[in-house]
Motif scaffolding. Structure first.
Motif: not given
Length: 184
Positions: A84-85, A88, A90, A132, A135-136
């Motif tokens: 999932k990370l 991130h 894209e 980042v 998000y984590c």
């Protein structure tokens, strides 16, 4: 709590991929590709670089996502969080590998430096690194894991009146800032 670190590049792409996929550290089920096939990631990364004529300079980014030893986490869930990370980022090809050989579970994420959709090179500013990490932390909250307390945002510029006077005297300053909102 997951700790995310961007690691300095210390070897070539093939060398880092061989290191992270070493079977003494992981198993096949904990090796994944995001926007690429993990087994053929090196030639895929290189093909994208050649396609966009971006073969010079930094070839990849190495990110380590490490989890607290007291978090209720198994290898499969840790790997899922790593994927999932990686998603991130894209438009970038990534290899995600979960290592099982240390006291704490951790993921290695190798990110191609060239975006396969746009040909743009990845650049990590301090702000992007913080995004980042944020998000984590969000992922950890979603999975019921502990989260590191965020430090004060280093990008919020808070200062007294004296610094505004100095800035207004700089040659590139067009005008003094509005002083009505300044702290006293």
């Amino acid at each position: 709590m997951a700790n995310v670190k961007f690691i300095a590049v210390s070897r070539g792409l093939r060398g880092i991929v061989d290191y992270v996929t070493n079977r003494e550290k992981t198993v096949e089920q904990l090796i994944s590709g995001v926007n690429c096939v993990a087994r053929t990631a090196v030639p895929e990364f290189e093909a994208v670089k050649k396609q966009f004529r971006k073969t010079e300079g930094r070839g990849y980014y190495h990110i380590v996502q490490a989890f607290a030893s007291d978090d209720p986490l198994d290898f499969t869930t840790a790997h899922e969080l790593g994927v999932k990370l990686a998603e991130h980022f894209e438009g970038y090809q990534c290899i995600v590998v979960t290592h099982m050989n240390t006291a704490h579970i951790h993921n290695h994420i190798i990110v191609n430096s060239v975006n396969f959709e746009t040909g743009m090179k990845f650049h990590q500013s301090a702000r992007e690194m913080q995004q980042v990490k944020d998000y984590c932390s969000q992922l950890c909250r979603e999975y019921g894991l502990s989260v590191t307390e965020s430090k004060a945002d280093p990008f919020v510029f808070r200062c007294g009146r004296n610094i505004w006077w100095i800035i207004s005297k700089m040659p590139w300053s067009r005008a003094a800032p509005d002083r009505s909102s300044l702290p006293t």
